[in-house]
Design a protein around this motif. Structure first.
Motif, PDB file in Angstrom:
ATOM      1  N   LYS A 856       0.856  -1.194   0.000  1.00  0.00           N
ATOM      2  CA  LYS A 856       0.000   0.000   0.000  1.00  0.00           C
ATOM      3  C   LYS A 856       0.890   1.241   0.000  1.00  0.00           C
ATOM      4  O   LYS A 856       1.912   1.285   0.673  1.00  0.00           O
ATOM      5  CB  LYS A 856      -0.908   0.006   1.238  1.00  0.00           C
ATOM      6  CG  LYS A 856      -1.833   1.211   1.303  1.00  0.00           C
ATOM      7  CD  LYS A 856      -2.803   1.104   2.463  1.00  0.00           C
ATOM      8  CE  LYS A 856      -2.103   1.250   3.787  1.00  0.00           C
ATOM      9  NZ  LYS A 856      -3.048   1.275   4.919  1.00  0.00           N
ATOM     10  N   LYS A 858       0.576   5.432   0.592  1.00  0.00           N
ATOM     11  CA  LYS A 858      -0.283   6.446   1.206  1.00  0.00           C
ATOM     12  C   LYS A 858       0.345   7.817   0.982  1.00  0.00           C
ATOM     13  O   LYS A 858       1.518   8.026   1.282  1.00  0.00           O
ATOM     14  CB  LYS A 858      -0.446   6.192   2.710  1.00  0.00           C
ATOM     15  CG  LYS A 858      -1.347   7.194   3.403  1.00  0.00           C
ATOM     16  CD  LYS A 858      -1.527   6.839   4.874  1.00  0.00           C
ATOM     17  CE  LYS A 858      -2.424   7.830   5.586  1.00  0.00           C
ATOM     18  NZ  LYS A 858      -2.591   7.498   7.008  1.00  0.00           N
ATOM     19  N   LYS A 860      -0.175  12.042   1.570  1.00  0.00           N
ATOM     20  CA  LYS A 860      -0.869  12.953   2.465  1.00  0.00           C
ATOM     21  C   LYS A 860      -0.265  14.345   2.335  1.00  0.00           C
ATOM     22  O   LYS A 860       0.944  14.511   2.264  1.00  0.00           O
ATOM     23  CB  LYS A 860      -0.751  12.487   3.919  1.00  0.00           C
ATOM     24  CG  LYS A 860      -1.526  13.334   4.912  1.00  0.00           C
ATOM     25  CD  LYS A 860      -1.426  12.753   6.312  1.00  0.00           C
ATOM     26  CE  LYS A 860      -2.213  13.581   7.314  1.00  0.00           C
ATOM     27  NZ  LYS A 860      -2.095  13.037   8.677  1.00  0.00           N
ATOM     28  N   GLU A 867      -4.928   6.684  -0.788  1.00  0.00           N
ATOM     29  CA  GLU A 867      -4.216   5.429  -0.691  1.00  0.00           C
ATOM     30  C   GLU A 867      -4.460   4.608  -1.940  1.00  0.00           C
ATOM     31  O   GLU A 867      -5.485   4.760  -2.616  1.00  0.00           O
ATOM     32  CB  GLU A 867      -4.671   4.620   0.540  1.00  0.00           C
ATOM     33  CG  GLU A 867      -4.388   5.291   1.862  1.00  0.00           C
ATOM     34  CD  GLU A 867      -4.937   4.479   3.028  1.00  0.00           C
ATOM     35  OE1 GLU A 867      -5.723   3.549   2.762  1.00  0.00           O
ATOM     36  OE2 GLU A 867      -4.581   4.772   4.192  1.00  0.00           O
TER      37      GLU A 867
END
Length: 1482
Positions: A856, A858, A860, A867
């Motif tokens: 995964k 992610k 931000k 994601e």
């Protein structure tokens, strides 16, 4: 169940059972039934003990756990350790088991015993998710066994402590300077006062007083800004600006509810106020106000349902409300739940859907959960079950979310339907009010024309006479003033007429301006008032009377706030609902028509109601802005009054001689009003249309840059046009903005959002407006093509590299994080992460099979996060097949066995298996060949009696696994099977008996071919075969039809294998060949005959025997249920034959439901339940004292402790009160109460503690009292100087000063002793003297006398007071005797312990006595310590010192008393110390 007895020798425990229980146990032992074991609970919670015999031999005991293993939760890969301490005589054998699986892996599970500590230890090395289970520890000896269980929880090992520190540090930074945070002020401005403290604590703001001051300033500034922009303040503020009357509060409550229901924006408050007035006006008519719009009637459209979840999973409760609420209360077992790590509480944007998520469920989360909305609630069970499919060792368990069972409902769809239904109800109410308004127009015209023909002079006369006679003229003047204000605003040329019309209406009866909504001024009551008084008075008075009654009935104007755009919502909410004082005025005004002489004074007092003054004197924020406008209006009042005489736009017509309306003082805040006189009556006026309203206002929008955003609102009219504004500038359609209109729905579409488009958007239509904020954000976003490629699983082989990369855009800077199976990846030798402003790349070098999992990424930034998830599959050759191999058949001609597939197939399915065979004793392996992918094999090429070993390899597309070698397998010899279990009777009928049995445990090494069944009649020795000799029974059941009705039979069975028939089984139970019995009927006369705090005795009468309907009962079951539990628990595991039962192990003062079930061979009867619950407490017993040796008088030396112990019995538990001389005790006295005793303790007594101590024991059955006199005293002090007098020859009067203790001790007396010179002994001449002199007789001349006076009391005698010598003796020559001088012997010595303290082991709940002997001169001072803390002043210990024997008594030993005890003896010569350790056993 157990009664503990105290013996002087070795302590033993013996069970104490009821007579019925002992009878059943004896019957079971005599009959050979193995179920004679006794099950009981240990003193250690969670331990179950099974006792094999009724009575234990002396010194023997069943196993028990002194310390049971505690539950363990550890991270994956760590070591888990369980420890247990076991007692029992003889020493029990301890073993460990688990619920799912076994402990055969010796490397993983290690069991050992620590002789030094006596601990049995189970170690689990390198725990994984597969070891998450319930583990049981068994302790067994020849007299019984003890079992306890514990649990092992395994956490995901991906958590890095450094990440927690970063998160905590980050959260602290975010929460710092909360008072400078915009989110903090938004939350405070929109929150209720009760939530201020919680919000401040969340943002770490400490100075609440300063925040409240700033909050008022921000609220005032916000209101002023909205007034400048033409936005009406939200009516939530009305509640905080002094709207306190009941009517106003209800208005605000409905107002807020309507706002939430219809989704109105702050700018739509005017419409809400309009609807609020319509609802209040039509409150008496139930058809115009549905019950759904009352706050107390909020209900659940969809209630929460029962959920069954497995351990470690999440559980989600969902419900849908009929009306929106910002928050509901979630509760479990009476405790409110808060949003946090364990519980997640969410609310949908429309506030209709409420959800409760329970994370990581465990057994402790089981119970009833409730959702409470207002006065309505719903409840449902959460059932937590054990994990059915525990995760295997190589994979991690995936947490699931459990939902309610049954068909799943689309909550979003239901919520939208409910929202539409609420809006339709609102539109229906608006239509009903408008229809009523239209119908009232006609009535207004009729009523207006009826008073229009009066002449001007008559109107003046009637008005003046009415003014003098009736105080209601004040109301008329106020109304006329309000009407004049309306005309002034109309003449001043305000731009938006409709807004003024909404704020002010006109009275239909008089043409006067009504401060309430104009549409509501027409009412049936108005019309009835006009018709009622019309034929009771002249026409001239009739119109005036109608005017007064209509004003009094419909309006009560206090003040009118005029704004540039609209009316104040606070004022609308308060003025639209009459207060209690208004209702009183109505009834008073009706009486005024008959009592005109008293009307004037009363009406003035009523018009100046203090409630009105209080409500009018509290200005809102909008009132402050209006003051300047009203002052300007006063300066131009003369000019406006002239203009008001003319018709304005053809709507109103007034006569030319209308007088000007003079105003004195400020209109807004003045509580006293100046009377205004009306010279001419008002004439007809038209009702003003409310105009266009917003049905649905704008809502804030969070838009993403370069994407489309849409703003939508809905009007009540389809014909109205509107305009859109951004930050005050009008918006015109172009390439970036699309403006559409679909009937009453208006839309503004931003085609491609950019940062410059953020701001406040406003839509205006017909003088109304609604606002919303558009926030254009630039969160991280992935490239769509790259995202599609990324989400596809990536498959690589072992040792190869895996590469993941993604392109993205978004506001800079962007934080990039990569995760594998939830654990954040950090750069190392095998992991490389490339990061840039527009892309990121993950390189995993030399991948291994264990790297398989979820990958995964992610992203931000300050605007949000996103994601993306992919899967990495690493292919490898499979692991070896799992053993051990299980032999399915071993005969002389074949060996058939099976095994388990590999634990990890390497990512590819197993295609086949390769087998090799070796005969035991040879060195060569013979290749059997490749087998299909079925994990079993039948080898027919074997020799009888020889042993073989096999090698098995698994084959996949990626390669061949390592070898798995089986144990030795022997080809079968001729061996017969063992006996099966005795057959069981499934059912019996007149012509058929159905039987079943179980295969023998020993099959003889080959498969079972069939069975032979035999039968025998009761009383006969002949067995006959049921099935024919050539017909073997293949199945493990058979229906025997060759039976005779009414005859009793027994059966046995034998198994047959390749070698032949084996032994027969034991015979079955006897069974009659007859139809099944009917279940018995219900028991009768069920009642409770005896109760206590832990037991209750239940009795009943057996059911009747009705042939054909119900047969005789053979036994009974007793079941109980606690009042707060839904499940019944059976008290007896086997049926009892008696009609009474003693239910034990009850909880004191708990409520129980009891029921009894009868049973026989036909089944169980219906339950018979007590009509009322039973309280676990004894029957009421009047208090009485049980200690017959209680002292009514006691003397205590000052400084010693006073202890009074009183034993009693009473039921229910009584209230105990101690008094001293009928006065409550001081704080120096300690009272200790238990179930059957009470103790008074004064640690260090003083003389002031003397008195009469009384105890009162009282309950509802009666009371009892007992008194004890306590006298605290000490050895008295000696009397004062002694004098001698001779008043009569031959006598001497001894006089002395009293002892200092005489005043404090009323029982003090004196003793006088005499010494004659001729004698050498003292003689007591007087005793118990209560005065201070005594005359001694028989005094001889020539002798010398000496006298001594002693003071005595209950404690002892004082030192003597010597008198001077009395009398003379003849002189004699001195006789000198030289006596040898003796040296005084010094007997002083330091303290020393003659007998030291011994090691102590006490039983919990019993008393413990420690003692030792000490010597020393002077007498040493003794001090006791527990863990170096002094106990001399502790009231829980009884300490004594009798002639050097020092004792410490603990009345009731508990776990906290297990410690080191030390006694120290000190005097002037030295110090001695002695210690011991107290151990506690259960």
């Amino acid at each position: 169940m157990w009664k503990r007895t105290k013996n002087t020798g070795q302590s033993t425990t013996r069970p104490c059972f009821s007579i019925v229980h002992q009878y059943i146990l004896h019957f079971n032992e005599v009959s050979g039934n193995k179920s004679a074991a006794i099950r009981r609970r240990s003193k250690t919670p969670g331990v179950m003990i099974t006792q094999y015999t009724i009575r234990l031999p002396e010194g023997k005991s069943t196993p028990d756990f002194q310390c049971k293993p505690a539950p363990v939760t550890t991270q994956e890969g760590k070591l888990a350790v369980f420890k247990a301490v076991v007692t029992g005589n003889p020493k029990p054998d301890v073993s460990w088991r688990r619920t799912r699986g076994n402990l055969s892996d010796k490397d993983k599970f290690k069991q050992n015993y620590n002789e030094s500590t006596g601990e049995y230890i189970l170690e689990i090395h390198k725990v994984t998710a597969a070891e998450t289970d319930t583990y049981k520890c068994y302790a067994v000896n020849e007299f019984g066994k003890a079992v306890c269980s514990t649990t092992l929880g395994v956490l995901d090992g991906s958590t890095n402590p450094e990440d927690f520190r970063k998160m905590l540090r980050k959260s602290k930074v975010e929460k710092a300077n909360g008072d400078n945070n915009e989110k903090f002020w938004d939350a405070m401005l929109n929150a209720d006062r009760r939530d201020y403290e919680r919000i401040c604590s969340e943002y770490e703001v400490t100075d609440l007083q300063l925040i409240l001051k700033k909050l008022e300033e921000k609220r005032t500034a916000r209101a002023q800004n909205r007034n400048k922009d033409g936005v009406i303040p939200c009516d939530v503020d009305a509640e905080e600006h002094g709207v306190r009357s009941a009517g106003r509060t209800n208005g605000n409550r409905i107002n807020r509810l309507l706002q939430n229901d219809s989704g109105l924006h702050l700018g739509d408050v005017e419409e809400v106020n309009l609807r609020n007035r319509e609802l209040n006006q039509a409150a008496a008519e139930e058809d115009l106000l549905p019950t759904e719009f009352k706050l107390s009637n909020v209900d659940f459209v969809i209630k929460i349902q029962e959920i069954k979840a497995e351990e470690r999973d999440d559980a989600l409760f969902e419900c849908v409300l009929t009306h929106p609420l910002p928050k509901i209360t979630w509760m479990k077992k009476g405790i409110a739940l808060e949003d946090g790590e364990k519980y997640s509480i969410t609310v949908s944007t429309d506030r209709l859907i409420h959800k409760l998520l329970i994370k990581d469920c465990s057994k402790t989360d089981k119970g009833i959960y409730s959702a409470i909305a207002g006065i309505t609630s719903c409840s449902a069970w959460l059932v937590v079950e054990a994990k059915k499919n525990p995760a295997s060792g190589g994979t991690k368990a995936v947490r699931k979310t459990a939902l309610a069972g049954g068909a799943q409902t689309d909550l979003e769809k239901v919520a939208k339907e409910q929202q539409m239904k609420n809006q339709q109800e609102m539109e229906k109410i608006l239509k009903a009010v408008k229809a009523k308004h239209a119908a009232g127009k006609t009535k207004e015209e009729v009523s207006s024309h009826s008073g229009g023909d009066l002449r001007e002079s008559e109107r003046k006369e009637k008005a003046q006479s009415k003014n003098s006679e009736d105080g209601a003229a004040t109301n008329l003047d106020d109304l006329e003033c309000v009407m004049e204000e309306g005309k002034r605003l109309k003449a001043s040329g305000l731009k938006n007429k409709r807004r003024t019309k909404v704020g002010v209406g006109f009275s239909k009866a008089t043409g006067c301006v009504c401060p309430e909504f104009g549409d509501e001024c027409s009412d049936v009551d108005q019309h009835q008032t006009l018709n009622t008084s019309e034929h009771d008075m002249p026409e001239s008075k009739r119109n005036t009377k109608n005017l007064v009654k209509s004003v009094k009935k419909k309006t009560k104007p206090k003040k009118v706030h005029w704004k540039d755009h609209t009316s104040d919502p606070n004022e609308s909410a308060s003025d639209s609902e009459p207060s209690d004082s208004d209702e009183n005025e109505e009834s008073t005004d009706q009486k005024k028509q008959q009592r005109s002489s008293k009307q004037s004074n009363k009406s003035k007092e009523e018009l100046r109601d203090p409630n009105e003054s209080a409500s009018d004197s509290e200005p809102s924020d909008s009132d402050k802005n209006e003051e300047s406008t009203d002052q300007k209006k006063q300066q131009r009042s003369s000019k406006w009054s002239k203009k008001s005489k003319k018709a304005a736009d053809g709507e109103n017509t007034f006569h030319d001689d209308h007088s000007e309306c003079e105003e004195a003082g400020d209109v807004n805040n003045s509580s006293t009003r100046t009377r205004r006189k009306r010279l001419t009556p008002l004439v007809k006026d038209f009702v003003i249309d409310p105009g266009v309203q917003f049905v649905c206002g704008l809502s804030d929008v969070d838009a993403i840059i370069s994407e489309m955003a849409e703003l939508t609102c809905k009007l009540s009219s389809e014909d109205c046009e509107g305009a859109w504004f951004r930050d005050g500038k009008k918006i015109f359609p172009d390439d970036n903005f699309l403006i559409t209109k679909d009937g009453p729905i208006h839309k503004l579409v931003i085609v491609k959002c950019i940062e410059e488009y953020s701001g406040k958007y406003r839509f205006e239509a017909d003088g109304r407006k609604t606002e919303a904020m558009v926030n254009v954000k630039d969160p991280p976003r992935f490239d769509s093509e790259g995202l599609c490629a990324f989400t596809e699983p990536l498959t690589v082989k072992v040792g190869h590299h895996a590469i993941f990369k993604l392109q993205f855009v978004g506001y800079k800077p962007i934080k990039i994080q990569w995760y594998r199976d939830g654990e954040e990846l950090q750069e190392d030798n095998n992991t490389k992460i490339e990061k840039s402003s527009s892309h990121s790349r993950l390189l995993l070098s030399r991948c291994q099979r264990k790297d398989t999992g979820e990958i995964k990424i992610k992203l931000k930034n300050d605007h949000g996060f996103t994601e993306a998830v992919s899967q990495l599959i690493v292919l490898d050759k499979p692991t070896p097949p799992l053993g051990p191999a299980e032999v399915m058949e071993s005969s002389a001609s074949c060996i058939e066995f099976k095994w388990r597939p590999p634990k990890d197939d390497g990512g590819s399915p197993v295609t086949n298996y390769i087998l090799e065979r070796q005969q035991v004793g040879r060195n060569t392996w013979k290749k059997i060949g490749e087998l299909p992918a079925v994990p079993k094999h039948r080898d027919t090429d074997v020799d009888r009696g020889r042993k073989y070993c096999y090698r098995i390899r698994a084959v996949t597309s990626e390669g061949t696994s390592e070898v798995m070698e089986t144990d030795e397998m022997q080809a079968g010899k001729f061996a017969f099977p063992g006996p099966p279990a005795p057959p069981k009777v499934v059912s019996a009928f007149n012509d058929c008996i159905n039987l079943s049995w179980v295969s023998p445990a020993n099959s003889g090494g080959s498969r079972i071919l069939g069975y032979i069944l035999e039968k025998r009649k009761k009383g006969s020795n002949l067995w006959t075969v049921v099935n024919a000799s050539d017909e073997i029974i293949k199945e493990k059941k058979y229906a025997v039809k060759d039976v005779v009705e009414g005859i009793e039979y027994e059966f046995r069975v034998s198994a047959i294998n390749l070698s032949g028939a084996g032994e027969f089984s034991n015979p079955s139970e006897f069974v009659f060949a007859r139809d099944p019995k009917k279940p018995p009927g219900k028991v009768t006369s069920l009642k409770v005959t005896e109760t206590s705090y832990t037991n209750m005795v239940v009795t009943w009468t057996k059911p009747e025997d009705k042939p054909g309907e119900q047969d005789e009962a053979k036994g009974y079951f007793v079941e109980i249920r606690q009042a707060d539990c839904t499940e019944w628990s059976r008290c007896n595991s086997t049926p009892i034959i008696m009609t009474s039962f003693n239910v034990k192990s009850l909880k004191s003062m708990d409520m129980y439901w009891v029921r009894v079930i009868a049973m026989n061979d036909g089944g169980e009867s219906a339950t018979e339940e007590l009509p009322r619950y039973v309280l676990a407490m004894p029957l009421p017993v009047r208090p009485k004292f049980t200690n017959k040796k209680m002292k009514s008088f006691m003397v205590v030396r000052a400084g010693n402790s006073v202890r009074i112990t009183v034993n009693f019995e009473a039921s229910p538990r009584p209230e105990v009160t101690w008094l001293k001389d009928n006065v409550p005790l001081t704080k120096r006295v300690t009272i200790s109460n238990s179930d059957g005793s009470s103790q008074l303790l004064i640690p260090t007594s003083e003389r002031s503690d003397s008195g009469i101590y009384s105890i009162l024991v009282k309950n509802f059955a009666g009371q009892e009292t007992f008194s004890t006199e306590v006298r605290v005293t000490d050895d008295p002090k000696p009397p004062g100087p002694v004098e001698l007098e001779e008043s009569v020859p031959g006598t001497v009067t001894v006089i002395w000063k009293p002892s200092p203790d005489e005043k404090r001790d009323d029982r003090l007396h004196y003793t006088v002793s005499k010494l004659d010179s001729t004698k050498h002994t003292w003689i007591t001449v007087a005793d118990r003297l209560f005065n201070n002199k005594f005359t001694v007789c028989n005094i001889m001349q020539g002798r010398e006398y000496h006298f001594r006076v002693y003071a005595k009391n209950d404690m002892g005698i004082s030192a003597p007071s010597e008198s001077p010598t009395w009398g003379m003796e003849k002189k004699k020559d001195k006789f000198v005797i030289s006596e040898p001088t003796n040296k005084d012997c010094d007997l002083r010595c330091a303290p020393a312990f003659i007998v030291p303290l011994k090691l102590q082991t006490a039983t919990a709940g019993y008393e413990c006595l420690m003692s030792c002997a000490v010597k020393g001169n002077p007498t040493p001072r003794i001090t006791w310590y527990r863990n170096h803390v002094s106990l001399n002043t502790d009231t829980n210990f009884y300490i004594s010192n009798v002639f050097g024997v020092c004792s410490l008594k603990i009345l009731r030993v508990g776990p906290k008393d297990m410690a080191e005890y030390t006694v120290i003896a000190e005097n002037s010569q030295g110090r001695a110390e002695c210690s011991t350790v107290l151990n506690i056993r259960e």
